[in-house]
Motif scaffolding. Structure first.
Motif, short mmCIF file in Angstrom:
data_model
loop_
_atom_site.label_atom_id
_atom_site.label_comp_id
_atom_site.label_asym_id
_atom_site.label_seq_id
_atom_site.Cartn_x
_atom_site.Cartn_y
_atom_site.Cartn_z
N TYR A 1 0.73 -1.38 -0.10
CA TYR A 1 -0.08 -0.15 -0.10
C TYR A 1 0.84 1.21 0.04
N ILE A 2 1.99 1.25 0.63
CA ILE A 2 2.83 2.40 0.80
C ILE A 2 3.36 2.83 -0.54
N GLU A 3 4.09 1.76 -1.11
CA GLU A 3 4.39 1.79 -2.34
C GLU A 3 3.53 2.32 -3.45
N ALA A 4 2.31 1.73 -3.25
CA ALA A 4 1.34 1.92 -4.52
C ALA A 4 0.70 3.50 -4.27
N ALA A 5 0.77 3.85 -2.76
CA ALA A 5 0.32 5.25 -2.59
C ALA A 5 1.49 6.35 -3.00
N ARG A 6 2.72 6.02 -2.71
CA ARG A 6 3.60 6.58 -3.36
C ARG A 6 3.85 6.74 -4.87
#
Ligand SMILES: NC(=O)c1ccc[n+]([C@@H]2O[C@H](COP(=O)([O-])OP(=O)(O)OC[C@H]3O[C@@H](n4cnc5c(N)ncnc54)[C@H](OP(=O)(O)O)[C@@H]3O)[C@@H](O)[C@H]2O)c1
Length: 456
Positions: free
Chosen positions: A120-125
């Protein structure tokens, strides 16, 4: 995002329309005048479910209902995605797809978030998109927002709480009905208070997933739920409940994250809580969270930790927060210095007060207590109850290393007056002696020995 009579129109795609999703659809309709007063409108445009023919507990007129989850996540006419379907596979892929293409996500899916957080963190970034997950941590207790914003620069040493309503219901039911665990579980399942797979609740897995999210926001460090020491309530017996009550305690499933220097202890386990403590009075579907820190001492939050409207309302508030402030996202959120050096502490380093329960033979109370004392177990309180034709002794120890308790248990089981293997449950407060002494000086002025029953 389109314009509607001068108001911003935000088109919502929703994955899942069960308990929480139907609640959200109802709340969106109810709060439309509030949205308009604030210059925007929310419209549910697409919904994905498993069975499109199922009757829904909400009005979906004008909404495109499909079984194609990824199509909703990728639709160009969805400005914000809500994920209330659950699971750690398809739901995660869909949420991350939306985020990566810049569509904000609001999710109640604690399992997906806690287990796949780096995705999720990578996709949000990638998509510079916001994510809201207030409802995933403690439903209607706004703890994520408080940690993210109000307490962003606070030094917090402990976050702990009763954060699983199903286990709380079961333990409360055992206490009130005087029944064993299995009967209480059957009652909770019949009333719809447990997950479809009740093991997620009773084995502490749901609480560990929530604790992983809470620890992330409290200490800035992510630990996968499988790394959290997790014990459920399946071995709690009616004898434990009755002994705890007679020793002025109640048993709750407690989730706790405590920081000491670079060490972080993350634990979900049943605990005896003294009846003078707030957590002891949190019953049924209620949740409570306590924070401790040097500058504010203690903060307590109490509220509904599950249910259709409490959860849907937390989802809606996350949506409105993102709509009003598109830059506001909760991942990775306010970074805390030193988070990367935090190491997980094992339970082998614990030193707490412990409750020990053992079956004892008729008339053996004093002999067993005296033998426990000779083994060097520092006992603060003890009580005995008769239950189903058997006698049980419960003792609360002073602070002892957990490794010592573990090594003593087989020896205690071999004592002549003891029947069967003893079990232990941790106390919620590290130092029960503090509680005993505080009560004595406040109310009785009596000696510790008198308060604790016969001296051992
Ligand atoms: N209920 C609560 O009090 C609560 C509290 C906090 C967080 N949550 C979280 O919120 C989420 C939803 O919970 P809930 O209680 O609303 O669950 P629910 O009543 O079981 O609803 C799940 C919904 O997702 C749909 N769905 C499931 N798998 C699907 C798939 N493969 N493809 C398409 N649709 C699918 C179901 O479709 P059908 O209706 O067609 O079966 C249903 O509409 C979960 O992550 C849960 O952990 C719930």
């Amino acid at each position: 995002m389109a314009d509607l009579d001068g108001k911003r129109l935000i088109r919502i795609g929703m994955l899942g329309c069960g308990v929480v999703g139907a609640g959200l659809a109802k709340l969106i309709a109810k709060h439309r005048p509030d949205f308009h007063r604030n210059g925007f409108d929310l419209r549910l445009t697409r919904v994905a479910v498993r069975d499109t023919r199922k009757r829904r507990d909400c009005d979906l007129a004008g909404v495109e209902v499909t079984t194609d989850v990824m199509a909703v996540a990728g639709a160009s006419d969805v400005d914000l995605l809500v994920e209330v379907m659950g699971g750690a596979d398809l739901a995660v892929r869909a949420g991350c797809t939306a985020l990566a293409r810049g569509v904000p996500l609001v999710s109640a899916n604690k399992a997906g978030l806690a287990r796949c957080l780096p995705q999720y963190i990578e996709a949000a970034r990638q998509g510079s998109a916001a994510i809201g997950f207030e409802s995933a941590a403690a439903a209607h207790i706004p703890i994520i927002e408080v940690l993210e914003r109000s307490l962003a620069c606070e030094e917090i040493s402990l976050i702990k709480g009763v954060i699983n309503g199903s286990t709380n219901y079961i333990l409360t039911f055992m206490e009130r009905a005087g029944c064993e665990y299995e009967e209480a579980l059957a009652d909770a399942a019949a009333k719809g208070f447990t997950e479809a797979d009740p093991r997620l609740d009773v084995e502490g897995i749901d609480a560990a997933e929530k604790l992983s999210l809470l620890a992330l926001k409290t200490f800035g460090a992510y630990f996968h739920p499988d790394r959290i020491h997790t014990e459920g309530i399946t071995r709690i017996t009616q004898a434990d409940i009755r002994l705890a009550l007679s020793l002025d305690h109640r048993i709750k499933l407690v989730a706790a994250a405590r920081r000491a220097g670079d060490s972080l202890s993350l634990r979900v386990s049943p605990a005896l809580i003294h009846r003078g403590e707030l957590l002891a009075d949190v019953d049924s579907e209620f949740n409570a969270i306590i924070l401790e820190g040097p500058s504010f001492n203690q903060l307590t939050f109490l509220g509904k930790g599950a249910g259709q409207l409490p959860t849907a309302s937390a989802v809606l508030n996350d949506i409105v927060r993102i709509v009003r402030n598109p830059g506001a996202g909760s991942l990775p959120g306010f970074a805390r210095a030193g988070a990367e050096s935090l190491k997980l502490a094992g339970t082998d380093s614990l030193a707490l007060c412990y409750f020990l329960r053992m079956g004892i033979k008729e008339g053996a109370d004093r002999a067993v207590l005296s033998a426990l004392g000779k083994q060097g177990l520092p006992i603060l309180s003890h009580s005995a109850v008769d239950h189903n034709g058997s006698r049980f002794l419960g003792v609360i120890t002073d602070i002892v290393e957990e490794s010592r308790i573990l090594s003593l248990l087989p020896e205690v089981g071999r004592l002549p007056g003891v029947a069967g293997t003893p079990v232990f449950i941790r106390l919620d407060k590290d130092n029960y002696r503090d509680i005993v002494e505080r009560e004595q000086s406040a109310y009785f002025g009596a000696s510790l020995q008198r308060q604790s029953g016969a001296g051992v």
